[in-house]
Design an enzyme around this catalytic site. Structure first.
Site, PDB file in Angstrom:
ATOM      1  N   GLY A 101       0.815  -1.208   0.000  1.00 11.50           N
ATOM      2  CA  GLY A 101       0.000   0.000   0.000  1.00 11.50           C
ATOM      3  C   GLY A 101       0.844   1.251   0.000  1.00 11.50           C
ATOM      4  N   ASP A 327       1.418  -0.024  12.599  1.00 17.30           N
ATOM      5  CA  ASP A 327       1.823  -1.332  12.100  1.00 17.30           C
ATOM      6  C   ASP A 327       2.185  -2.302  13.217  1.00 17.30           C
ATOM      7  OD1 ASP A 327       1.457  -0.719   9.419  1.00 17.30           O
ATOM      8  OD2 ASP A 327       3.485   0.069   9.194  1.00 17.30           O
TER       9      ASP A 327
END
Length: 450
Positions: A101, A327
């Protein structure tokens, strides 16, 4: 790569302590940006420590397709001969960004103000992720975008022939969107202004300034404005990529889970927009020392020494910390299962549109391992089992998500029974040396025959 290979199941078994030095790979965010800005500079940029995972290799291939000369010299050393802002050539093939992404959004931004067309695709996971949050503001520069419903890949971007500068307030915190707009602003006249109410990782701003762009900042009532002066002459640089704090999170958190462990992780980025996990771990009672603080490649770094502790306690992670550790929530959720008490993670709805729905993936996997979970659309709460209380003994779906796969393998090293992930193949996108590094520390990981 759009075609995912055959599944590669892997099993983690509880065993002895982890000990040694964990030389984790280069920072993925910095690696993407070094390649892209090197391609937008005029002359040769030299990069050391580049992460050579598939996500970054796909970005390198994309820069070649746009006309830059990108050469690997071995062991993380690369050179990029760039073409300057607005100098991208029209690619003669579809740009395949694999699972990344970050890669696809930044590359779309970098070409959106150049009058060329490019078509982007990715693997099954990436093609499910929404792109509208970046393509809609790119249209305001004058770009045209044609794609699937919901703004999903594959899609085609036709860059603006006469771009106009943009002033844009980010509706949700996103370093990817911010960075894409700043990269688009490089070839727009005047000043492009991006306003963020919540600070996100600032690698793009730091690196733009290092390559010679004029980047200013202003505090406004609605947030911090990043002001880029367009059409600079970017000067090639020598970029030393620091080690990735998101990758470091896996050996660090595993050492905290497995009794008797002591691990040194050298040269990890301590960028204040990336250190939310480490602040959270200290609040949980983790034994982490930050040794030899220094600066490398314009980024603050330190050596992390982490020792196991059986006194971890659950905490409530502040919502405004999410952008600095988005993350790392999967591995934090795994670690929280070994803490005493409840760990609450509010304001993390962004996790539902990552490589997988990470809230659902972690919740279902932890439940299968005997951990009680509560979830809402934008929160995850883990009821800790204590240092010896995670049952394990499950097979967990990785869902084509590298961080889900690694998180459950780490959990399996400390659970009472082995944990298997159905496919460890996606780990190669960000941390291809994961299994070798962890087994080198003493972890019992085994790839299973299908």
């Amino acid at each position: 790569m759009t075609a995912h290979a055959a599944p590669r199941p892997m099993t983690a078994r509880p065993g002895g302590p982890l000990r040694g030095t964990a030389a984790v790979p280069g920072d993925k965010s910095v690696s993407h940006r070094a390649l892209i800005l090197g391609a937008l500079a005029v002359g040769e940029t030299r990069i050391t420590g580049l992460l050579e995972g598939q996500d970054v290799l796909d970005t390198a291939a994309a820069m070649r397709a746009f006309g830059a000369t990108v050469t690997r010299h071995g062991d993380g050393a690369w050179t990029v001969h760039g073409v300057g802002p607005g100098g991208f050539a029209e690619p003669d093939r579809v740009i395949d960004c694999g699972n990344s992404g970050t890669g696809v959004r930044l590359i779309m931004g970098a070409m959106a103000t150049t009058p060329i067309a490019a078509t982007f695709t990715g693997d099954a996971s990436l093609n499910r992720r929404p792109m509208g949050r970046v393509t809609e503001p790119l249209k305001r520069f004058g770009a045209q975008v044609f794609g699937r419903s919901g703004g999903r890949l594959p899609l085609t971007v036709i860059g603006a022939a006469d771009p106009v500068p943009l002033r844009y307030a980010l509706p949700v915190p996103s370093a990817q969107v911010k960075s894409a707009l700043l990269l688009a602003g490089l070839n727009a006249p005047g000043q492009t202004v991006v306003i963020e109410a919540t600070p996100t990782r600032d690698h793009t701003e730091r690196m733009l300034a290092g390559f010679g762009a004029t980047v200013d900042f202003e505090d406004l009532p609605e947030g911090r404005a990043i002001i880029l002066t367009g059409r600079p002459e970017l000067v090639p640089q020598t970029v030393a990529v620091p080690r990735d704090p998101s990758s470091a999170a896996f050996p660090v958190c595993t050492a905290l889970m497995v009794p008797g462990s002591e691990v040194l992780v050298p040269g990890v980025s301590r960028n204040p927009t990336r250190d939310g996990l480490y602040r959270t771990l200290l609040e949980m009672g983790a034994d982490i020392a930050f040794e030899n603080p220094r600066s490398e490649g314009g980024e603050p770094v330190a050596d992390l020494r982490v020792r196991h502790t059986d006194t971890l306690r659950g905490v409530r992670v502040p919502e405004d910390r999410a952008a600095s550790m988005i993350d790392e929530y999967p591995i934090l959720a795994a670690l929280a299962a070994f803490a005493e008490g409840v760990t609450e993670m509010p304001g993390v709805g962004e996790l539902r549109v990552k490589e997988s729905d990470r809230i659902d993936a972690m919740a279902r996997g932890l439940e299968a391992c005997g951990v009680r979970i509560d979830e809402t659309p934008d929160s995850l709460t883990v009821h800790g089992c204590g240092p010896d209380g995670v049952a394990g003994g499950a097979t967990v779906a990785s869902r084509l998500d590298h961080r889900i796969a690694m998180s459950f393998l780490c959990l399996g090293l400390a659970a009472r029974a082995p944990v298997t992930v159905d496919d460890a193949g996606p780990i190669a996108t960000s941390f291809p040396a994961f299994a070798g590094l962890m087994t080198g520390l003493g972890a019992a990981l085994r790839e299973d025959a299908i």
